[in-house]
Design a protein around this motif. Structure first.
Motif, PDB file in Angstrom:
ATOM      1  N   ASN A  70       0.895  -1.468   0.285  1.00 19.80           N
ATOM      2  CA  ASN A  70      -0.393   0.292   0.083  1.00 19.80           C
ATOM      3  C   ASN A  70       0.640   1.668  -0.479  1.00 19.80           C
ATOM      4  OD1 ASN A  70      -2.674  -1.445   0.613  1.00 19.80           O
ATOM      5  ND2 ASN A  70      -1.601  -1.955   2.538  1.00 19.80           N
ATOM      6  N   LEU A  71       1.003   2.385  -0.984  1.00 20.19           N
ATOM      7  CA  LEU A  71       1.489   3.240  -1.138  1.00 20.19           C
ATOM      8  C   LEU A  71       0.825   4.435   0.087  1.00 20.19           C
ATOM      9  CD1 LEU A  71       1.358   4.316  -5.233  1.00 20.19           C
ATOM     10  CD2 LEU A  71       2.915   2.465  -3.396  1.00 20.19           C
ATOM     11  N   THR A  72      -0.533   4.489   0.761  1.00 24.77           N
ATOM     12  CA  THR A  72      -0.725   5.367   2.175  1.00 24.77           C
ATOM     13  C   THR A  72      -0.692   4.013   3.070  1.00 24.77           C
ATOM     14  OG1 THR A  72      -0.808   7.231   0.499  1.00 24.77           O
ATOM     15  CG2 THR A  72      -1.697   7.442   3.089  1.00 24.77           C
ATOM     16  N   ILE A  73      -0.544   4.691   4.416  1.00 23.25           N
ATOM     17  CA  ILE A  73      -1.841   3.594   4.800  1.00 23.25           C
ATOM     18  C   ILE A  73      -1.406   4.208   6.983  1.00 23.25           C
ATOM     19  CG2 ILE A  73      -0.753   1.990   7.168  1.00 23.25           C
ATOM     20  CD1 ILE A  73       2.432   0.478   5.361  1.00 23.25           C
ATOM     21  N   TYR A  74      -2.684   4.690   6.533  1.00 25.35           N
ATOM     22  CA  TYR A  74      -2.912   5.375   7.532  1.00 25.35           C
ATOM     23  C   TYR A  74      -3.355   3.660   9.222  1.00 25.35           C
ATOM     24  CZ  TYR A  74      -4.596   8.116   3.902  1.00 25.35           C
ATOM     25  OH  TYR A  74      -4.841   8.555   2.825  1.00 25.35           O
ATOM     26  N   GLU A  75      -2.864   5.025  10.580  1.00 24.71           N
ATOM     27  CA  GLU A  75      -3.112   4.225  11.216  1.00 24.71           C
ATOM     28  C   GLU A  75      -4.113   4.759  12.146  1.00 24.71           C
ATOM     29  OE1 GLU A  75      -0.333   4.255  15.869  1.00 24.71           O
ATOM     30  OE2 GLU A  75       0.419   3.776  13.788  1.00 24.71           O
ATOM     31  N   GLU A  76      -5.388   3.902  12.624  1.00 31.02           N
ATOM     32  CA  GLU A  76      -6.420   4.247  12.864  1.00 31.02           C
ATOM     33  C   GLU A  76      -6.037   4.465  14.347  1.00 31.02           C
ATOM     34  OE1 GLU A  76      -9.205   5.663  11.325  1.00 31.02           O
ATOM     35  OE2 GLU A  76      -8.071   4.722   9.414  1.00 31.02           O
ATOM     36  N   ILE A  77      -6.984   5.467  15.444  1.00 31.47           N
ATOM     37  CA  ILE A  77      -6.698   5.150  16.686  1.00 31.47           C
ATOM     38  C   ILE A  77      -7.083   4.081  17.195  1.00 31.47           C
ATOM     39  CG2 ILE A  77      -7.503   5.424  18.691  1.00 31.47           C
ATOM     40  CD1 ILE A  77      -8.598   8.760  17.427  1.00 31.47           C
ATOM     41  N   ALA A  78      -8.664   3.283  17.088  1.00 32.39           N
ATOM     42  CA  ALA A  78      -9.008   1.638  17.394  1.00 32.39           C
ATOM     43  C   ALA A  78      -7.549   0.961  17.465  1.00 32.39           C
ATOM     44  CB  ALA A  78      -9.748   1.768  16.326  1.00 32.39           C
ATOM     45  N   ASP A  79      -6.441   1.190  16.265  1.00 28.94           N
ATOM     46  CA  ASP A  79      -5.552   0.451  15.972  1.00 28.94           C
ATOM     47  C   ASP A  79      -4.475   0.291  16.907  1.00 28.94           C
ATOM     48  OD1 ASP A  79      -6.766  -1.158  13.590  1.00 28.94           O
ATOM     49  OD2 ASP A  79      -5.772   0.070  11.979  1.00 28.94           O
ATOM     50  N   ARG A  80      -4.203   0.743  16.992  1.00 27.09           N
ATOM     51  CA  ARG A  80      -3.450   1.402  18.501  1.00 27.09           C
ATOM     52  C   ARG A  80      -3.154   0.411  19.277  1.00 27.09           C
ATOM     53  NH1 ARG A  80      -3.167   8.217  18.273  1.00 27.09           N
ATOM     54  NH2 ARG A  80      -2.740   7.763  15.993  1.00 27.09           N
ATOM     55  N   PRO A  81      -2.188   0.203  20.204  1.00 24.53           N
ATOM     56  CA  PRO A  81      -2.486  -0.506  20.880  1.00 24.53           C
ATOM     57  C   PRO A  81      -2.594  -0.062  22.211  1.00 24.53           C
ATOM     58  CG  PRO A  81       0.285  -0.783  20.004  1.00 24.53           C
ATOM     59  CD  PRO A  81      -1.177  -0.091  19.577  1.00 24.53           C
ATOM     60  N   SER A  82      -3.349  -0.389  23.065  1.00 27.92           N
ATOM     61  CA  SER A  82      -4.174   0.811  24.589  1.00 27.92           C
ATOM     62  C   SER A  82      -3.001  -0.138  25.898  1.00 27.92           C
ATOM     63  CB  SER A  82      -5.036  -0.112  24.842  1.00 27.92           C
ATOM     64  OG  SER A  82      -5.580  -1.717  25.115  1.00 27.92           O
ATOM     65  N   ARG A  83      -2.816   0.719  26.854  1.00 28.81           N
ATOM     66  CA  ARG A  83      -2.097   0.725  27.639  1.00 28.81           C
ATOM     67  C   ARG A  83      -2.897   0.234  28.568  1.00 28.81           C
ATOM     68  NH1 ARG A  83       2.670   4.180  27.964  1.00 28.81           N
ATOM     69  NH2 ARG A  83       2.386   5.658  25.406  1.00 28.81           N
ATOM     70  N   GLY A  84      -2.814  -1.183  29.373  1.00 21.40           N
ATOM     71  CA  GLY A  84      -3.816  -1.547  30.811  1.00 21.40           C
ATOM     72  C   GLY A  84      -4.560  -2.258  29.385  1.00 21.40           C
ATOM     73  N   GLY A  85      -4.077  -3.032  28.600  1.00 20.13           N
ATOM     74  CA  GLY A  85      -4.989  -3.833  28.447  1.00 20.13           C
ATOM     75  C   GLY A  85      -5.304  -5.219  29.074  1.00 20.13           C
ATOM     76  N   PRO A  86      -6.393  -5.924  28.173  1.00 23.80           N
ATOM     77  CA  PRO A  86      -6.654  -7.561  29.170  1.00 23.80           C
ATOM     78  C   PRO A  86      -4.311  -8.187  28.768  1.00 23.80           C
ATOM     79  CG  PRO A  86      -7.634  -7.501  26.778  1.00 23.80           C
ATOM     80  CD  PRO A  86      -6.393  -5.974  27.131  1.00 23.80           C
ATOM     81  N   ALA A  87      -4.599  -8.677  30.020  1.00 20.97           N
ATOM     82  CA  ALA A  87      -3.212  -9.024  30.318  1.00 20.97           C
ATOM     83  C   ALA A  87      -3.068 -10.313  29.149  1.00 20.97           C
ATOM     84  CB  ALA A  87      -3.260 -10.039  31.532  1.00 20.97           C
ATOM     85  N   PRO A  88      -1.912 -11.229  28.812  1.00 18.69           N
ATOM     86  CA  PRO A  88      -2.625 -12.065  27.614  1.00 18.69           C
ATOM     87  C   PRO A  88      -2.374 -13.883  28.497  1.00 18.69           C
ATOM     88  CG  PRO A  88       0.129 -10.998  28.036  1.00 18.69           C
ATOM     89  CD  PRO A  88      -0.940 -10.532  29.262  1.00 18.69           C
ATOM     90  N   ILE A  89      -2.975 -14.051  27.799  1.00 15.42           N
ATOM     91  CA  ILE A  89      -3.340 -15.693  28.034  1.00 15.42           C
ATOM     92  C   ILE A  89      -2.693 -16.804  28.295  1.00 15.42           C
ATOM     93  CG2 ILE A  89      -4.357 -17.577  27.463  1.00 15.42           C
ATOM     94  CD1 ILE A  89      -5.731 -16.175  24.758  1.00 15.42           C
ATOM     95  N   PHE A  90      -1.423 -16.491  28.733  1.00  7.74           N
ATOM     96  CA  PHE A  90      -0.798 -17.038  29.541  1.00  7.74           C
ATOM     97  C   PHE A  90       0.327 -16.782  31.006  1.00  7.74           C
ATOM     98  CE2 PHE A  90      -0.275 -19.279  25.525  1.00  7.74           C
ATOM     99  CZ  PHE A  90      -1.346 -20.457  25.913  1.00  7.74           C
ATOM    100  N   SER A  91      -0.752 -15.182  30.946  1.00 10.77           N
ATOM    101  CA  SER A  91       0.826 -14.074  32.357  1.00 10.77           C
ATOM    102  C   SER A  91      -0.076 -15.486  33.221  1.00 10.77           C
ATOM    103  CB  SER A  91       0.508 -13.293  31.791  1.00 10.77           C
ATOM    104  OG  SER A  91      -1.394 -12.595  32.236  1.00 10.77           O
ATOM    105  N   GLY A  92       1.194 -15.057  34.192  1.00  6.27           N
ATOM    106  CA  GLY A  92       0.244 -15.668  35.780  1.00  6.27           C
ATOM    107  C   GLY A  92       0.534 -16.906  35.567  1.00  6.27           C
ATOM    108  N   GLN A  93       0.670 -17.762  34.474  1.00  5.29           N
ATOM    109  CA  GLN A  93       0.564 -19.491  34.793  1.00  5.29           C
ATOM    110  C   GLN A  93       2.207 -19.743  34.912  1.00  5.29           C
ATOM    111  OE1 GLN A  93      -1.921 -21.102  31.720  1.00  5.29           O
ATOM    112  NE2 GLN A  93      -3.405 -20.304  32.127  1.00  5.29           N
TER     113      GLN A  93
END
Length: 94
Positions: A70-93
């Motif tokens: 693609n010659l132009t790639i727009y980064e949507e707000i929804a595509d940005r990783p959120s801080r404090g989001g859900p933990a990985p599936i295996f975290s804490g195991q």
């Protein structure tokens, strides 16, 4: 003849491109293809100037060999990783 050579380089992924990142709007732009790095370097100032005139801010660039899909790639707000989001599936195991 030059265009034929550039098209051949592009086909095999060896053409040079100007890759420009902007912070506002959050985009990546690709300009090219070019047959040489020096040719791409010579043209980049014009692309940067055009983006500045359109109000783009936080401009960074690179000249590199690539084959962008693609010659132009727009980064949507929804595509940005959120801080404090859900933990990985295996975290804490153990």
């Amino acid at each position: 003849m030059k265009e034929l050579w550039t098209n051949l380089l592009q086909t095999v992924g060896l053409a040079w491109w100007v890759e420009i990142f902007t912070d506002n709007p959050r985009c990546t732009y690709y300009f090219g293809p070019f047959a040489s790095a020096s040719e791409a370097e010579a043209e980049k100032a014009g692309y940067i100037e055009d983006l500045e005139q359109e109000g783009a801010q936080g401009i960074k660039f690179a000249v590199k060999r690539c084959k962008p899909d693609n010659l132009t790639i727009y980064e949507e707000i929804a595509d940005r990783p959120s801080r404090g989001g859900p933990a990985p599936i295996f975290s804490g195991q153990v």
